[in-house]
Structures are given as structure tokens and as C-alpha cells.
Design an enzyme around this catalytic site. Structure first.
Site: not given
Length: 181
Positions: A66-69, A107, A135, A137
Site C-alpha cells: 500500500c502506498e499510503h503506509h 488496490q 490489507h 494497514c
């Protein structure tokens, strides 16, 4: 990162950690700079419309970050397409998924990218991509919901029609592997 959590990066236990993390990230993000469309070029076979109605490959293993976390998400990809003038060797489909997943991702975008690569590379009459993933996250931080699965759908062409898409989704259905969970 080690300093930020209060660890001593010079300790004997952690001296090799930066190298190991760099190697891991090299694997996780090996899809950077890879053209996933090139994976279809050599695998595409002209069939001149002489095919069945649908090609469906389900339960392709999926691993991304995941690019966020920068936490992993894992699951399955299911790909269906209605062939036009070409089909592709079946091993090319997991390769496309792996190449696109090996990048910082979300995703929702990953499914759209897979569908677009197939549309651009094969010119099929229709495409559906369903991704199911758990996920890190969501499971390991924040709400800590360990059994939640996200499902996304991307469709193109004739398979974007709700009735046609429903037929494909029924074929993907709850496979034996998923029923036993």
C-alpha cells in the site's frame, strides 16, 4: 526508521537491518520501470475470432504494498476476457498482475491498470478484473480488522455491461479454496 522508533541502528542485532530492508524493498518494488504490456507481446497468439466465449483465470496470487503506509496487502486476482483476434498464453496473466503489483499501489488503481493493460495489449471484446485482498494497514494498525477483505472490480468493453459482468462474477464465485476458509 530505526532511530525514529528509538532503536540503536549500530547495535549488533540491527547492524544488518538496513541492508535487509533495502533488499526487501527491492523485491517489493521490482515492478517499477517494468512495462507490463511487454509481457503480452510475445505471449499473444492470433486466433482470428476462433475462440470460446470467455477466458477466465481465477485465484492468481497477489502481493503488493500500500502506498499510503508501505504495508503489504495480499489476496487474489481473477481475470476474465472475451477474446477478439488474439488470446494470450495463460502464464502471461499472473506475470502482468505481479509486475503491476510490485509497485507502491492502491488496490483500486491496480485493478484498473490490469484491465487497461489487457485491453491495450489484446484488444479483447471485454475485460473484468476482480481483486480480493487483506490489507496490513487495516489488519495491523488503526482498526485492526484482521478478517476484512477488500473487493474491487474493473471492467471494460462488453463485460462492463451489468448482465455480462454478473455472469463472470458468478463464474468466479466462491471457489473451493475460498469456501474452506
Amino acid at each position: 526508521m530505526l532511530c525514529a522508533i528509538g532503536a540503536d541502528p549500530d547495535s549488533v542485532e540491527l547492524q544488518e537491518t538496513p541492508r535487509r530492508v533495502a533488499e526487501s524493498y527491492g523485491e517489493f518494488f521490482a515492478g517499477m520501470g517494468v512495462d507490463p504490456g511487454s509481457l503480452l507481446v510475445d505471449a499473444a497468439v492470433p486466433v482470428n475470432g476462433d475462440t470460446g466465449e470467455l477466458v477466465l483465470m481465477r485465484d492468481i496470487s497477489l502481493r503488493s504494498v500500500c502506498e499510503h503506509h508501505l504495508l503489504p496487502f495480499r489476496g487474489r486476482a481473477h481475470i476474465a476476457y472475451q477474446p477478439g483476434e488474439r488470446v494470450v498464453g495463460l502464464s502471461a496473466l499472473p506475470r502482468v498482475v505481479a509486475a503491476l503489483a510490485a509497485r507502491p499501489q492502491v488496490q483500486e488503481r491496480l485493478g484498473e491498470q490490469i484491465a487497461q493493460v489487457l485491453e491495450d495489449g489484446l484488444s479483447p471484446r471485454g475485460v473484468v478484473v476482480v481483486l480480493e485482498a487483506k490489507h496490513g494497514c487495516v489488519a495491523d494498525r488503526g482498526v485492526r480488522e484482521t478478517d476484512v477483505e477488500a473487493v474491487t472490480i474493473a471492467s471494460r468493453g462488453a463485460l462492463a455491461d451489468p448482465a455480462a459482468r454478473a455472469e463472470v462474477l458468478a463464474l468466479i464465485g466462491p471457489g473451493v479454496e475460498r469456501q474452506s476458509k
